[in-house]
Structure formats: structure tokens, C-alpha cells
Design a protein around this motif. Structure first.
Motif, PDB file in Angstrom:
ATOM      1  N   ASN A  19      -8.236 -10.591   4.414  1.00 25.60           N
ATOM      2  CA  ASN A  19      -8.823  -9.244   4.378  1.00 25.60           C
ATOM      3  C   ASN A  19      -7.883  -8.248   5.047  1.00 25.60           C
ATOM      4  O   ASN A  19      -7.671  -7.134   4.539  1.00 25.60           O
ATOM      5  CB  ASN A  19     -10.177  -9.224   5.087  1.00 25.60           C
ATOM      6  N   ALA A  20      -7.313  -8.653   6.176  1.00 29.15           N
ATOM      7  CA  ALA A  20      -6.392  -7.769   6.900  1.00 29.15           C
ATOM      8  C   ALA A  20      -5.126  -7.537   6.086  1.00 29.15           C
ATOM      9  O   ALA A  20      -4.638  -6.403   5.982  1.00 29.15           O
ATOM     10  CB  ALA A  20      -6.055  -8.381   8.256  1.00 29.15           C
ATOM     11  N   ALA A  21      -4.583  -8.604   5.503  1.00 22.86           N
ATOM     12  CA  ALA A  21      -3.362  -8.469   4.700  1.00 22.86           C
ATOM     13  C   ALA A  21      -3.601  -7.582   3.490  1.00 22.86           C
ATOM     14  O   ALA A  21      -2.763  -6.743   3.138  1.00 22.86           O
ATOM     15  CB  ALA A  21      -2.881  -9.846   4.248  1.00 22.86           C
ATOM     16  N   GLY A  29       1.646  -0.726   1.555  1.00 25.94           N
ATOM     17  CA  GLY A  29       2.571  -1.312   0.592  1.00 25.94           C
ATOM     18  C   GLY A  29       3.067  -2.676   1.042  1.00 25.94           C
ATOM     19  O   GLY A  29       3.089  -2.978   2.246  1.00 25.94           O
ATOM     20  N   MET A  30       3.470  -3.485   0.082  1.00 26.12           N
ATOM     21  CA  MET A  30       3.901  -4.855   0.368  1.00 26.12           C
ATOM     22  C   MET A  30       5.087  -4.897   1.318  1.00 26.12           C
ATOM     23  O   MET A  30       5.190  -5.789   2.164  1.00 26.12           O
ATOM     24  CB  MET A  30       4.266  -5.547  -0.954  1.00 26.12           C
ATOM     25  N   GLU A  31       5.982  -3.928   1.201  1.00 26.14           N
ATOM     26  CA  GLU A  31       7.212  -3.954   2.007  1.00 26.14           C
ATOM     27  C   GLU A  31       6.943  -3.702   3.493  1.00 26.14           C
ATOM     28  O   GLU A  31       7.791  -3.989   4.340  1.00 26.14           O
ATOM     29  CB  GLU A  31       8.229  -2.931   1.485  1.00 26.14           C
ATOM     30  N   ARG A  32       5.769  -3.191   3.825  1.00 24.39           N
ATOM     31  CA  ARG A  32       5.433  -2.903   5.230  1.00 24.39           C
ATOM     32  C   ARG A  32       4.592  -4.000   5.869  1.00 24.39           C
ATOM     33  O   ARG A  32       4.183  -3.874   7.031  1.00 24.39           O
ATOM     34  CB  ARG A  32       4.685  -1.565   5.319  1.00 24.39           C
ATOM     35  N   VAL A  33       4.349  -5.064   5.151  1.00 25.63           N
ATOM     36  CA  VAL A  33       3.507  -6.139   5.665  1.00 25.63           C
ATOM     37  C   VAL A  33       4.276  -6.992   6.674  1.00 25.63           C
ATOM     38  O   VAL A  33       5.391  -7.420   6.404  1.00 25.63           O
ATOM     39  CB  VAL A  33       3.009  -7.049   4.512  1.00 25.63           C
ATOM     40  N   THR A  34       3.674  -7.216   7.832  1.00 25.18           N
ATOM     41  CA  THR A  34       4.233  -8.124   8.833  1.00 25.18           C
ATOM     42  C   THR A  34       3.096  -8.997   9.368  1.00 25.18           C
ATOM     43  O   THR A  34       1.926  -8.618   9.309  1.00 25.18           O
ATOM     44  CB  THR A  34       4.871  -7.377  10.023  1.00 25.18           C
ATOM     45  N   ILE A  35       3.463 -10.140   9.902  1.00 28.63           N
ATOM     46  CA  ILE A  35       2.459 -11.033  10.499  1.00 28.63           C
ATOM     47  C   ILE A  35       1.755 -10.336  11.649  1.00 28.63           C
ATOM     48  O   ILE A  35       0.529 -10.436  11.804  1.00 28.63           O
ATOM     49  CB  ILE A  35       3.125 -12.337  11.003  1.00 28.63           C
ATOM     50  N   ILE A  38      -0.854  -7.825  10.444  1.00 30.27           N
ATOM     51  CA  ILE A  38      -2.006  -8.517   9.871  1.00 30.27           C
ATOM     52  C   ILE A  38      -2.855  -9.135  10.979  1.00 30.27           C
ATOM     53  O   ILE A  38      -4.089  -9.014  10.981  1.00 30.27           O
ATOM     54  CB  ILE A  38      -1.539  -9.599   8.874  1.00 30.27           C
ATOM     55  N   ALA A  39      -2.196  -9.797  11.933  1.00 26.41           N
ATOM     56  CA  ALA A  39      -2.922 -10.434  13.032  1.00 26.41           C
ATOM     57  C   ALA A  39      -3.660  -9.399  13.868  1.00 26.41           C
ATOM     58  O   ALA A  39      -4.831  -9.597  14.229  1.00 26.41           O
ATOM     59  CB  ALA A  39      -1.955 -11.236  13.904  1.00 26.41           C
ATOM     60  N   ASP A  40      -2.995  -8.284  14.165  1.00 25.82           N
ATOM     61  CA  ASP A  40      -3.634  -7.228  14.951  1.00 25.82           C
ATOM     62  C   ASP A  40      -4.870  -6.691  14.238  1.00 25.82           C
ATOM     63  O   ASP A  40      -5.925  -6.497  14.850  1.00 25.82           O
ATOM     64  CB  ASP A  40      -2.654  -6.080  15.201  1.00 25.82           C
ATOM     65  N   PHE A  62      -0.853 -15.548  -0.804  1.00 24.99           N
ATOM     66  CA  PHE A  62      -2.299 -15.685  -0.931  1.00 24.99           C
ATOM     67  C   PHE A  62      -2.993 -14.320  -1.005  1.00 24.99           C
ATOM     68  O   PHE A  62      -3.965 -14.150  -1.744  1.00 24.99           O
ATOM     69  CB  PHE A  62      -2.858 -16.508   0.224  1.00 24.99           C
ATOM     70  N   ALA A  63      -2.506 -13.359  -0.241  1.00 28.47           N
ATOM     71  CA  ALA A  63      -3.085 -12.019  -0.313  1.00 28.47           C
ATOM     72  C   ALA A  63      -2.862 -11.420  -1.698  1.00 28.47           C
ATOM     73  O   ALA A  63      -3.752 -10.764  -2.263  1.00 28.47           O
ATOM     74  CB  ALA A  63      -2.473 -11.122   0.764  1.00 28.47           C
TER      75      ALA A  63
END
Length: 234
Positions: A19-21, A29-35, A38-40, A62-63
Motif C-alpha cells: 500500500n505504501a509503495a 513516480g517509480m524513479e523516486r521509490v526507495t525502501i 516505503i517503510a516510513d 510486487f507493487a
């Protein structure tokens, strides 16, 4: 009972992170995704995320699956447009191109990018966690979803065209491979702006190349049976 509780807990945690991802992808955007992002957003630490996902590419894969739902839901509609295997397959390509070129980063993650693992295993794992996403899909469509290797998937499907007299057995693998290469080449050029195509132009040109690669190996006496009229025109 303990195993059941563990599975419930795992599914719940997957839900939090996915859900977070999904939210990060939609908003940044996909290019700004980091672990860490998402965790935060999920309310956990990065180390907790790594307990459930191998690495960032694993989580992005998976996202990204969540963003394919419109394609999966619309695919049966496109298949119904065809009257034989090759027509149905061409219309399935129209559906795939329509959705993939409108969400190129998502489909690049699923079909082009390096994942650091087997996409077949990832996909099987995903649907073990979320089997309800397969409910209501015809068996034929389920095989589309579960078989990640696009060329293999295509070959399995268009094999029926051999029995219909529309294709020679020797051409099945060629058609499956060349059409995948066409899509990957166009998608890479589109994403990297190597060609100045609009989204609809990229879709139209890809479909034209796919159609041309198919029709040239159909026996001339059978070509009139292949009618393909995509709705996307530039």
C-alpha cells in the motif's frame, strides 16, 4: 494454527508495504521509490521491510503488479474481438500495448528491468499471497498472468493457430520472439526518448510492426482470415 497465524501476519505486512509503495509510485513516480520512503510511509523501519522483501526491485515488482489490474480486467474484452487464434492474439497485443505504453515504468519493471531474481518465482509468490486477484478470470487468462515469460506465453497461446491452418509449427517460436523484441525495442526507445513519439504513436507503430511480422508468415491462402482493426489511431 501457528503456521496459519504466520501467513496471516505475512499477508498483513505485505499489505502495509505494498500500500505504501503504491502510494509513493502514484504520487512521486517509480524513479523516486526507495525502501526508506516505503517503510516510513508504512510505519516501519527499513530493516523490517527487508524481512519481507529481498530488495527494492523485489518490492517494486510486487507493487507494479497492482497497476496491471486494468489490463488484466480488459484483456478478455479484447480477446473477444477476434474470431480465430491469431486475431485474438493480435487484439491481446493491442490491449497490452495500450496499457504498457501508458504506464511504461510499471511494465518496464515487470518485463524488462533486472530483478535480482526469477520473475516466475516472484509472480508465483505474489499470487500465493493474493490468490483472490485470480478469482473470476477465465483459465486462459490465468495462464497469461501466471506465465511471466512473454515469449513462452505467446508461443503456448498461438500454438492453436497451427491446428487452425493459419500458421506453420516452425513459425510459432519465431513469431513469439520477434513480437516481444519489437515491443521491448519500442518501449526502450520510448522511455529513453530515442524517438519523438507520442504515447499513441508508439502504440500504433508497435501494433503495425507486430501485425506485419505475423501476416508475412501466414499462408497467402489464409491471410484473408486475419482481420485486425486496432482502435488506436494517431
Amino acid at each position: 494454527m501457528k503456521a496459519g497465524r504466520k501467513e496471516i501476519q505475512r499477508k498483513r505486512m505485505w499489505g502495509y508495504f505494498l500500500n505504501a509503495a503504491t502510494e509513493v509510485i502514484e504520487n512521486e513516480g517509480m524513479e523516486r521509490v526507495t525502501i526508506r520512503k516505503i517503510a516510513d510511509k508504512a510505519g516501519f523501519t527499513s530493516s523490517t521491510a527487508y524481512n519481507y522483501f529481498k530488495d527494492l526491485s523485489h518490492l517494486k515488482f510486487f507493487a507494479s503488479m497492482r497497476f496491471t489490474k486494468p489490463y488484466i480486467e480488459e484483456l478478455p474484452v479484447y480477446l473477444e474481438k477476434g474470431t480465430n487464434t491469431l486475431e485474438k492474439w493480435l487484439y491481446s497485443w493491442e490491449c497490452f500495448c495500450k496499457h504498457s505504453f501508458r504506464q511504461p515504468q510499471v511494465y518496464s519493471v515487470l518485463f524488462i528491468d533486472s530483478l535480482g531474481g526469477s520473475p516466475e518465482e516472484f509472480l508465483e509468490h505474489y499470487y500465493k499471497i493474493y490468490p483472490e486477484e485470480l478469482i473470476g478470470l477465465p483459465e486462459q487468462i490465468k495462464s497469461f498472468v501466471m506465465e511471466h515469460s512473454f515469449a513462452k506465453r505467446s508461443a503456448l497461446y498461438i500454438e492453436n493457430a497451427v491446428q487452425e491452418g493459419l500458421l506453420a509449427e516452425k513459425d510459432v517460436e519465431y513469431i513469439a520472439d520477434i513480437t516481444l523484441f519489437i515491443w521491448k525495442g519500442m518501449m526502450s526507445s520510448f522511455m529513453n526518448r530515442r524517438r519523438d513519439y507520442t504515447t499513441d504513436e508508439a502504440i500504433e507503430k508497435t501494433l503495425a510492426y507486430v501485425y506485419e511480422s505475423v501476416i508475412k508468415v501466414v499462408p497467402s491462402s489464409q491471410q484473408h482470415h486475419i482481420v485486425f482493426q486496432p482502435t488506436i489511431k494517431t
